[in-house]
Write an enzyme that holds these catalytic residues in place. Structure first.
Site, PDB file in Angstrom:
ATOM      1  N   LYS A 158      48.959   5.310   1.274  1.00 29.80           N
ATOM      2  CA  LYS A 158      48.989   5.437   2.742  1.00 29.80           C
ATOM      3  C   LYS A 158      47.647   4.999   3.314  1.00 29.80           C
ATOM      4  O   LYS A 158      46.654   5.717   3.240  1.00 29.80           O
ATOM      5  CB  LYS A 158      49.292   6.866   3.205  1.00 29.80           C
ATOM      6  N   CYS A 164      30.423   6.713   3.914  1.00 32.09           N
ATOM      7  CA  CYS A 164      30.253   8.056   3.361  1.00 32.09           C
ATOM      8  C   CYS A 164      28.871   8.153   2.719  1.00 32.09           C
ATOM      9  O   CYS A 164      28.259   9.209   2.682  1.00 32.09           O
ATOM     10  CB  CYS A 164      31.327   8.342   2.336  1.00 32.09           C
ATOM     11  N   GLU A 214      27.585  15.287   9.070  1.00 32.99           N
ATOM     12  CA  GLU A 214      27.875  13.856   8.917  1.00 32.99           C
ATOM     13  C   GLU A 214      28.253  13.280  10.282  1.00 32.99           C
ATOM     14  O   GLU A 214      29.197  13.757  10.915  1.00 32.99           O
ATOM     15  CB  GLU A 214      29.043  13.659   7.938  1.00 32.99           C
TER      16      GLU A 214
HETATM   17  P1  NAD Z   1      40.304  11.237   7.790  1.00 35.26           P
HETATM   18  O1  NAD Z   1      40.165  12.376   6.866  1.00 35.26           O
HETATM   19  O2  NAD Z   1      40.490  11.495   9.224  1.00 35.26           O
HETATM   20  O3  NAD Z   1      41.549  10.318   7.346  1.00 35.26           O
HETATM   21  C1  NAD Z   1      41.685   9.848   6.023  1.00 35.26           C
HETATM   22  C2  NAD Z   1      43.159   9.586   5.760  1.00 35.26           C
HETATM   23  O4  NAD Z   1      43.858  10.822   5.774  1.00 35.26           O
HETATM   24  C3  NAD Z   1      43.834   8.680   6.774  1.00 35.26           C
HETATM   25  O5  NAD Z   1      44.728   7.825   6.105  1.00 35.26           O
HETATM   26  C4  NAD Z   1      44.590   9.682   7.653  1.00 35.26           C
HETATM   27  O6  NAD Z   1      45.725   9.154   8.287  1.00 35.26           O
HETATM   28  C5  NAD Z   1      44.998  10.707   6.613  1.00 35.26           C
HETATM   29  N1  NAD Z   1      45.308  12.039   7.177  1.00 35.26           N
HETATM   30  C6  NAD Z   1      44.939  12.570   8.364  1.00 35.26           C
HETATM   31  N2  NAD Z   1      45.394  13.836   8.485  1.00 35.26           N
HETATM   32  C7  NAD Z   1      46.073  14.102   7.340  1.00 35.26           C
HETATM   33  C8  NAD Z   1      46.746  15.252   6.851  1.00 35.26           C
HETATM   34  N3  NAD Z   1      46.849  16.368   7.575  1.00 35.26           N
HETATM   35  N4  NAD Z   1      47.295  15.206   5.608  1.00 35.26           N
HETATM   36  C9  NAD Z   1      47.190  14.093   4.850  1.00 35.26           C
HETATM   37  N5  NAD Z   1      46.565  12.960   5.270  1.00 35.26           N
HETATM   38  C10 NAD Z   1      46.011  12.966   6.491  1.00 35.26           C
HETATM   39  O7  NAD Z   1      39.026  10.310   7.504  1.00 35.26           O
HETATM   40  P2  NAD Z   1      38.608   8.970   8.231  1.00 35.26           P
HETATM   41  O8  NAD Z   1      38.125   9.285   9.600  1.00 35.26           O
HETATM   42  O9  NAD Z   1      39.688   7.964   8.067  1.00 35.26           O
HETATM   43  O10 NAD Z   1      37.376   8.492   7.301  1.00 35.26           O
HETATM   44  C11 NAD Z   1      36.072   8.950   7.466  1.00 35.26           C
HETATM   45  C12 NAD Z   1      35.727   9.987   6.432  1.00 35.26           C
HETATM   46  O11 NAD Z   1      36.000   9.493   5.129  1.00 35.26           O
HETATM   47  C13 NAD Z   1      34.245  10.340   6.436  1.00 35.26           C
HETATM   48  O12 NAD Z   1      34.091  11.738   6.322  1.00 35.26           O
HETATM   49  C14 NAD Z   1      33.713   9.650   5.187  1.00 35.26           C
HETATM   50  O13 NAD Z   1      32.543  10.227   4.648  1.00 35.26           O
HETATM   51  C15 NAD Z   1      34.876   9.752   4.267  1.00 35.26           C
HETATM   52  N6  NAD Z   1      34.801   8.741   3.214  1.00 35.26           N
HETATM   53  C16 NAD Z   1      34.439   9.131   1.951  1.00 35.26           C
HETATM   54  C17 NAD Z   1      34.313   8.179   0.942  1.00 35.26           C
HETATM   55  C18 NAD Z   1      33.895   8.571  -0.452  1.00 35.26           C
HETATM   56  O14 NAD Z   1      34.045   7.750  -1.358  1.00 35.26           O
HETATM   57  N7  NAD Z   1      33.377   9.769  -0.676  1.00 35.26           N
HETATM   58  C19 NAD Z   1      34.558   6.833   1.222  1.00 35.26           C
HETATM   59  C20 NAD Z   1      34.922   6.471   2.507  1.00 35.26           C
HETATM   60  C21 NAD Z   1      35.048   7.435   3.516  1.00 35.26           C
END
Ligand code: NAD
Length: 476
Positions: free
Chosen positions: A174, A282, A379
């Site tokens: 997804k 991240c 963050e």
């Molecule tokens: P997010 O958590 O809002 O969304 C991530 C994914 O989860 C999306 O596909 C979203 O549609 C889905 N999602 C949203 N609500 C959900 C739910 N209730 N159940 C299941 N899935 C759901 O994150 P974002 O804004 O897309 O990305 C930014 C974040 O990602 C930052 O905190 C960043 O640090 C983190 N990140 C971490 C890494 C790593 O390798 N550690 C890499 C990239 C990004």
């Protein structure tokens, strides 16, 4: 886009209730839309992956390696299109979009090699006790759900898809609703390669679709990359079913600069660590710890370097930094600017949204930020750097480790013995010495503390999709 979900080897229209707008962040305007998948379509995708699992896990490792090499090759053949869509939908400067594509290609090639070596890992285990033999089998975990964010969509998905397919798992991916276009390529490539139907499925949608996948009882594992708040919900779903989960979450990483550094070099590393991908990493090194003896020289140079960055539309201008990728992210970063003003922080550069169309902010530097400031502890996910000074190595280590996150850190020093010592003492998953954001597919990715559970990349990334079985036989 009408047929934007890839289920059981077919492109189908979304039957969910959400319409997803795909935006050009440099203009702040939509340029495509698609309907989200319904919960029933998530069911169909999981069922397709379940149906495809027995045959896929029975393929030889060399056959799977062949498919993975095919993914790498086909990504290369789509080079210009994939770079363009990342520039348009993410707002990435061209050279960053190119790096992402090359990273995804390298990931598929790397796991093709590891897949090819798999038979040699299934081997006899020497036993001290007589009368028995034992052998190891590394088996696929099964059907895996993969949920990814928007900041490095092509790469984050490659880091999950390639090892999962190499291990013999079947998957439902997804992508983020913010950047749903670029990962369509993985479905198109599956088609082009004749990957058996159901091995790779893609469902697009917002939180509701993600929750339908992460709550699904038909999965054997879920691998999630994203925010801590959603990560904890995903973990709750996994715990309700006692199911394994990999979580790659947020960070608030330190860059530690010692007195003996070359100032120009340090400035270049600091700027890159907070402005690549407009700071939406991240692994952004968003907490600068600078030693007393160099601080008064370094901070003004850093201020000038940030102010001189060319910020603009990557599709029409020569830029060092593009816009933030979504309006939500732009509003979030702006809210931190407001907090900084309320807290009376000393702003040396930026601290404001740009007065133009699109979701632009200025590269920002706050100096001498108190340890309890929200800007120091939370963050932000934008080009916002907070600086503090330190006197001793011990103080630098203590301040760097004083965070609920533990993803990465950078250490800058010409005293390599000290740099290595500090690297060993930092409570994070990856440390860069005198370099910045250098990620190699052979090394691991993942964090300690609140930055997640598990590791991606390297052999650890493959192990995340494998289950260890031993077959022990009595010789008597
Ligand atoms: P997010 O958590 O809002 O969304 C991530 C994914 O989860 C999306 O596909 C979203 O549609 C889905 N999602 C949203 N609500 C959900 C739910 N209730 N159940 C299941 N899935 C759901 O994150 P974002 O804004 O897309 O990305 C930014 C974040 O990602 C930052 O905190 C960043 O640090 C983190 N990140 C971490 C890494 C790593 O390798 N550690 C890499 C990239 C990004």
């Amino acid at each position: 886009m009408t047929t934007s979900h890839y289920i059981a080897g077919r492109w189908v229209e979304g039957q969910g209730s959400d319409c997803i707008s795909v935006n050009d962040p440099a203009l702040g305007q939509p340029f495509a839309e698609l309907m989200a998948a319904s919960a029933a379509q998530v069911d169909q995708a999981v069922a397709a992956a379940r149906g495809a699992l027995p045959a896929w896990k029975a393929t030889s490792a060399s056959e799977r390696a062949g498919y993975l090499r095919g993914f790498a090759e086909q990504l290369g053949q789509r080079r210009e299109a994939l770079i363009s869509v990342q520039m348009r939908n993410n707002g990435k400067p061209r050279h960053e979009a190119e790096i992402d594509l090359d990273d995804a290609i390298a990931t598929f090639n790397y796991y093709a090699e590891l897949a090819a070596q798999l038979p040699s890992k299934n081997r006899e285990v020497p036993l001290a006790a007589p009368g028995f033999t034992a052998r190891t089998r590394l088996e696929p975990v099964g059907v895996v759900g993969l949920i990814v964010p928007w900041n490095f969509p092509l790469v984050t998905s490659a880091w999950k898809l390639a090892p999962a397919l190499a291990a013999g798992c079947t998957v439902v991916l997804k992508p983020s609703e913010v950047t749903p276009l670029v990962e369509q390529a993985y479905g198109q490539i599956a088609d082009a390669l004749g990957l058996p139907a159901g091995v790779l499925n893609i469902v697009n949608g917002k939180a509701e679709t993600g929750a339908a996948l992460s709550n699904h009882t038909g999965l054997d594992k879920l691998s999630f990359t994203g925010s801590n708040s959603v990560g904890s919900q995903v973990m709750r779903s996994a715990s309700a079913q006692c199911r394994p989960v990999t979580l790659e979450l947020g960070g608030k990483s330190a860059i530690v600069v010692f007195d003996d550094c070359d100032v120009d070099q340090a400035v270049a590393w600091i700027v890159a660590g907070i402005t690549w991908n407009a700071g939406q990493m991240c692994s952004a090194t968003s907490r600068l710890l600078v030693q007393d003896g160099i601080a008064d020289t370094l901070l003004p140079r850093l201020q000038a370097a940030l102010e001189n960055l060319r910020v603009g539309n990557p599709l029409t201008e020569e830029v060092d930094m593009g816009p933030l990728t979504s309006q939500a992210q732009w509003l979030k970063v702006a809210s931190y600017f407001a907090t900084a003003r309320e807290e009376g922080l000393q702003c040396l550069a930026g601290g404001r949204a740009l007065d133009r169309d699109g979701w632009f902010v200025s590269p920002t530097l706050y100096a001498d930020v108190p340890k309890d400031s929200r800007l120091w502890t939370e963050e932000i996910f934008g080009p916002v750097l907070c600086a503090r000074r330190f006197a001793t190595e011990e103080q630098a280590i203590a301040e760097a480790n004083d965070s609920r996150f533990g993803l990465v850190a950078t250490v800058c020093s010409t005293d390599l013995a000290r740099a290595e010592r500090v690297a060993d003492a930092l409570e994070v998953g990856h440390v860069w010495i005198n370099s910045v954001q250098a990620v190699f597919v052979e090394t691991s990715w993942g964090g300690t503390k609140g930055s997640g559970i598990g590791r991606e990349l390297g052999p650890w990334g493959l192990s995340a999709y494998q289950s260890v079985k031993h077959v022990t036989r009595c010789l008597g």
